[in-house]
Write a protein that holds these residues in place. Structure first.
Motif, PDB file in Angstrom:
ATOM      1  N   PHE A 116      13.265  69.114 -24.074  1.00 62.21           N
ATOM      2  CA  PHE A 116      12.629  70.534 -23.819  1.00 62.21           C
ATOM      3  C   PHE A 116      12.574  70.576 -22.563  1.00 62.21           C
ATOM      4  CE2 PHE A 116      11.212  69.446 -28.344  1.00 62.21           C
ATOM      5  CZ  PHE A 116      12.033  70.356 -28.976  1.00 62.21           C
ATOM      6  N   LEU A 117      12.062  69.575 -21.748  1.00 60.81           N
ATOM      7  CA  LEU A 117      11.818  69.818 -20.277  1.00 60.81           C
ATOM      8  C   LEU A 117      13.124  70.023 -19.556  1.00 60.81           C
ATOM      9  CD1 LEU A 117       9.461  69.200 -18.597  1.00 60.81           C
ATOM     10  CD2 LEU A 117      10.664  66.991 -17.734  1.00 60.81           C
ATOM     11  N   ALA A 123      14.559  73.358 -17.557  1.00 60.28           N
ATOM     12  CA  ALA A 123      15.242  73.075 -16.094  1.00 60.28           C
ATOM     13  C   ALA A 123      16.443  73.935 -15.944  1.00 60.28           C
ATOM     14  CB  ALA A 123      15.128  71.903 -15.624  1.00 60.28           C
ATOM     15  N   ILE A 124      17.334  73.784 -16.869  1.00 59.30           N
ATOM     16  CA  ILE A 124      18.480  74.545 -16.910  1.00 59.30           C
ATOM     17  C   ILE A 124      18.474  75.951 -16.968  1.00 59.30           C
ATOM     18  CG2 ILE A 124      20.174  72.708 -17.213  1.00 59.30           C
ATOM     19  CD1 ILE A 124      20.477  73.225 -19.961  1.00 59.30           C
ATOM     20  N   SER A 125      17.248  76.333 -17.805  1.00 61.90           N
ATOM     21  CA  SER A 125      17.351  77.659 -17.913  1.00 61.90           C
ATOM     22  C   SER A 125      16.882  78.526 -16.757  1.00 61.90           C
ATOM     23  CB  SER A 125      16.152  78.133 -19.068  1.00 61.90           C
ATOM     24  OG  SER A 125      14.894  77.821 -18.552  1.00 61.90           O
ATOM     25  N   ASP A 173      25.170  74.820 -11.536  1.00 62.50           N
ATOM     26  CA  ASP A 173      24.425  73.823 -11.406  1.00 62.50           C
ATOM     27  C   ASP A 173      24.139  73.317 -12.725  1.00 62.50           C
ATOM     28  OD1 ASP A 173      24.357  74.104  -8.835  1.00 62.50           O
ATOM     29  OD2 ASP A 173      22.776  75.543  -8.863  1.00 62.50           O
ATOM     30  N   ALA A 174      23.786  74.071 -13.776  1.00 59.67           N
ATOM     31  CA  ALA A 174      23.289  73.544 -15.185  1.00 59.67           C
ATOM     32  C   ALA A 174      24.227  72.483 -15.753  1.00 59.67           C
ATOM     33  CB  ALA A 174      22.720  74.678 -16.020  1.00 59.67           C
ATOM     34  N   PRO A 208      18.900  75.048  -6.972  1.00 62.60           N
ATOM     35  CA  PRO A 208      18.174  76.217  -6.742  1.00 62.60           C
ATOM     36  C   PRO A 208      17.647  77.041  -7.950  1.00 62.60           C
ATOM     37  CG  PRO A 208      20.369  75.946  -5.532  1.00 62.60           C
ATOM     38  CD  PRO A 208      20.181  74.854  -6.320  1.00 62.60           C
ATOM     39  N   VAL A 209      16.583  77.515  -7.997  1.00 64.45           N
ATOM     40  CA  VAL A 209      15.943  78.333  -8.981  1.00 64.45           C
ATOM     41  C   VAL A 209      16.391  79.743  -9.177  1.00 64.45           C
ATOM     42  CG1 VAL A 209      13.685  78.894 -10.170  1.00 64.45           C
ATOM     43  CG2 VAL A 209      14.041  76.289  -9.013  1.00 64.45           C
ATOM     44  N   THR A 210      16.609  80.156 -10.352  1.00 67.06           N
ATOM     45  CA  THR A 210      16.954  81.537 -10.565  1.00 67.06           C
ATOM     46  C   THR A 210      16.353  82.096 -11.801  1.00 67.06           C
ATOM     47  OG1 THR A 210      18.591  83.081 -10.861  1.00 67.06           O
ATOM     48  CG2 THR A 210      19.090  81.076 -11.441  1.00 67.06           C
TER      49      THR A 210
END
Lengths: 342, 290, 116
Positions: C30-31, C35-37, C43-44, C54-56
């Motif tokens: 779930f972690l 993260a990939i969400s 990147d995922a 990078p976070v979006t």
């Protein structure tokens, strides 16, 4: 409670059961012995669709006087059941003359009836039940004992994390696992780094069985855990104290006091899990979405997939219910005996 | 385009889609390879590109057991000159020699694909090309545009498109043409006139002229894009239409489910196809086609 | 605290070690999903997997605003609340009746035992 008021109290739930369970079940029973199809005729028509205009012979439904498609309803007796189980082909596969070593012959005798969808599905379903049930009981008990040892602060988060695989919707849970096992994904890369080489879990039905079974255990163990955890809270202090006075070791206390106390819960968890195991659908859909070599199927998925023909689907549904009963009867009889002997 | 059968209009087709060949232009250039036009050439190229993308398996296609695998068989079988049914009837004939040869070809292709291929569908193959994990593949034209989107692709500008390879030299591409169409159900609660006007506004000349890379529009006003040229070439090369007979859906389903047994090595090609025919007969008889 | 008393050291080690392994197995998928969400697909699904990227929030915006995920969320909520409301309402009288009659059973069983 006075005898007169009893029916009044039970009526709403009885009505709901008749309406929502008994009637649909009767409907399924009726469908299983019938078949219906549209009457077709082959006609020559000019079809205009991208990229071309062509004249083709296509089957078309015959219409009645009011312009509605003509549908034939027929009572087919046991034909739907014969079609799904295909006894002729199964028997031919079993009795065909074979050559080769004993192992080869045994494999052939096993593999050929399994190629018939229904028997293939029937093969994996009990395997799933038999493989996951002991595992979730053991894991659930171990977790309950372990969480019992964690004091104070850690207990809450441990319980929460442990329950996650059970609480989260199965489709989401199964996806979260599958994504770890795709080509070059986290688990595949980690296993390769650990020196196990490239493992392809999704390459065929036999390999796929492992992640599906592991997912089943991962998903259902928290259920066993939470039941056993609750059971441990009701453990009578006096019995443990008496056992301590008698000088019983930890193992003896576990066996004779704790497990004896949890025995009815073990029956309960087994019963629920066997019923749940029969309607496993999501991991099959998520991990493979289809049938592979040697058939990786499950009865529920098979029913969903019987050519959108709800007559044969009904026949397989009835057969499945019969299967569930066969597996449940020993457990129910045992529970009944235990109850009667009290 | 209006779709009609025997004079009865039942849909408005607006886009086409088919599978064509995706390949890494840079890798092909480095190795001095031409774009393969037959599957025999694909196999030879795959041999040459072994290891070029850090993997032994440089080819990709949606071989996921079920719908995808059934579609691949249909494409290759038709391109090999095979027939699925006796013309004008629902009588199955796909278990002949051409069918077995098609399965043998699929098995040879599988040797150049990820061992997980029987579980991988279009989305997985798309991601494999985008991540540079495979050097070529047969994939839906609708996936072409996303090859050049840096948010999803590591290989922007590196992917070339060509009609699907043929099975027979000089034969049609091993692909089938799909089209998407609008239908408005009689029972809709919305005002049908308004719905129709909305749909027509969506398909305006301006949309198809500016959105050339979004889809392969069925409108003469559409402007071809880098991605849609291969589609146009496929149509010119007489890619057949995806079969539309109602009983084909049954055959497609049983083929997709049964031939995995052969590809996994469990049984002979003939046996897998005979099993599929037996399952098809049962289903077709129940539904009154046979 | 355990009603069972202190287990031997070896058992304790197995229980604690096992629990830790399990917590990782239960939580990590779930972690990773979370993260990939928050990543772009490039990147995922990167090869090899990236620990940091990078976070979006684009995907959340996409499903909640454009894909009307809230509507599906609402449907689920209605079904959940609805079945929670209806099911006990129809069942609880029967449970009361069942437990009320159940409370009589010790008497019957003790009577039958006395008779035997």
């Amino acid at each position: 409670m006075p005898t007169r008021t009893f029916p009044g109290f039970v009526a709403p739930s009885l009505a709901a059961m008749v309406l929502l369970i008994a009637l649909p079940l009767l409907g399924v029973g009726w469908l299983a012995f019938h078949n219906a199809y549209l009457v077709m005729e082959v006609v020559e028509v000019e079809t205009r669709s991208p990229p071309e205009v062509k004249v083709e012979r296509v089957p078309r439904a015959v219409l009645d006087a009011e312009g509605r498609p003509l549908r034939v309803w027929e009572r087919v007796g046991g034909r739907n059941f014969v079609n799904i189980t295909d006894p002729e082909r199964a028997w031919a596969a079993l009795s065909a003359p074979r050559t080769g070593s004993l192992g080869e012959r045994l494999r052939a005798v096993w593999a050929e009836p399994i190629a018939i969808d229904f028997w293939g599905a029937l093969e994996f379903t009990p395997l799933y039940v038999l493989a996951t049930t002991p595992a979730i009981l053991l894991l659930g008990l171990g977790l309950a004992l372990a969480v019992d040892r964690t004091a104070g602060l850690l207990e809450g988060p441990s319980i929460f994390l442990s329950l996650l695989p059970f609480i989260v919707t199965p489709v989401v849970g199964a996806l979260s696992i599958k994504w770890l096992f795709l080509d070059d994904a986290v688990a595949s890369v980690a296993l390769e780094a650990a020196g196990l080489g490239k493992i392809y879990f999704l390459k065929n039905a036999l390999a796929l069985r492992l992640p599906i079974l592991l997912y089943g255990i991962w998903h259902a163990a928290p259920f066993a855990f939470v039941v056993f955890h609750a059971g441990l809270q009701t453990l009578p202090k006096e019995s443990i104290e008496a056992a301590l006075v008698d000088g019983a070791s930890w193992g003896q206390r576990l066996r004779h006091v704790v497990l004896a106390h949890l025995a009815p819960l073990v029956t309960f968890v087994t019963l629920i899990h066997v019923m749940d195991a029969y309607r496993v659908l999501e991991p099959i859909l998520v991990f493979s979405g289809g049938h592979l070599a040697d058939s990786l199927q499950h009865l529920t998925y098979y029913i969903l997939n019987t050519e959108q023909n709800y007559f044969t689907a009904s026949a397989s549904a009835l057969s499945t219910i019969a299967g569930v009963l066969v597996l449940l009867v020993p457990i129910l009889v045992r529970a009944w005996r235990a109850e009667a002997s009290r | 385009m209006l779709v009609d059968q025997g004079g009865w209009i039942y849909a408005i087709a607006f886009v086409t889609n088919l599978q064509h060949f995706f390949y890494r232009k840079d890798l092909f250039e480095q190795a001095g390879l031409g774009v393969p036009t037959t599957y025999a050439e694909v196999l030879a190229v795959a041999e040459r590109l072994r290891g070029a993308v850090g993997t032994e398996t440089p080819y990709g296609a949606a071989f996921k057991v079920g719908w995808d695998l059934g579609t691949e068989f249909t494409n290759l079988h038709l391109a090999a000159g095979g027939r699925l049914f006796e013309p004008g009837t629902a009588e199955p004939v796909f278990n002949g020699e051409t069918g077995a040869a098609t399965l043998e070809l699929m098995k040879r292709l599988l040797a150049h694909m990820s061992p997980n291929a029987p579980s991988l569908a279009t989305g997985d193959v798309t991601a494999a090309i985008q991540q540079g994990r495979i050097a070529m593949g047969t994939l839906w034209a609708s996936r072409a545009e996303a090859m050049d989107d840096p948010a999803v692709s590591e290989v922007v500008g590196e992917i070339g498109f060509a009609p699907a390879p043929a099975v027979l030299p000089g034969g049609p591409p091993a692909s089938t043409l799909f089209w998407d169409a609008f239908v408005v159900p009689k029972t809709t609660r919305a005002d049908r006139e308004t719905v129709f006007q909305e749909l027509m506004a969506g398909l305006s000349e301006e949309t198809v002229r500016t959105g050339g890379d979004l889809a392969d529009w069925i409108r003469s006003a559409a402007v071809p894009s880098r991605c849609s040229e291969a589609v146009a070439a496929s149509i010119r090369a007489e890619t057949p239409s995806f079969p539309t007979q109602p009983f084909f859906a049954l055959a497609h389903g049983v083929i997709g489910r049964n031939i995995g047994d052969f590809l996994a090595g469990g049984e002979s090609a003939k046996k897998s196809l005979d099993d599929a025919v037996a399952d098809y007969r049962k289903a077709a008889e129940e539904q009154g086609f046979l | 605290m355990s009603p069972l008393g202190r287990p031997p050291a070896s058992v304790r080690a197995i229980l604690v070690g096992g629990l830790l392994v399990w917590l990782v197995l239960a939580g990590f998928p779930f972690l990773w999903m979370a993260a990939i969400s928050l990543r772009q697909p490039v990147d995922a699904f990167a090869v090899p997997p990236k620990l940091l990227a990078p976070v979006t929030l684009a995907h959340y915006a996409q499903i909640w605003l454009a894909d009307r995920f809230w509507l599906e969320f609402l449907n689920s909520a209605i079904v959940t609340v609805g079945s929670l409301g209806v099911s006990p309402a129809s069942r609880s009288p029967a449970t009361t009746a069942g437990s009320a009659s159940g409370s009589c059973s010790p008497t019957t069983s003790s009577r039958s035992r006395a008779g035997s």
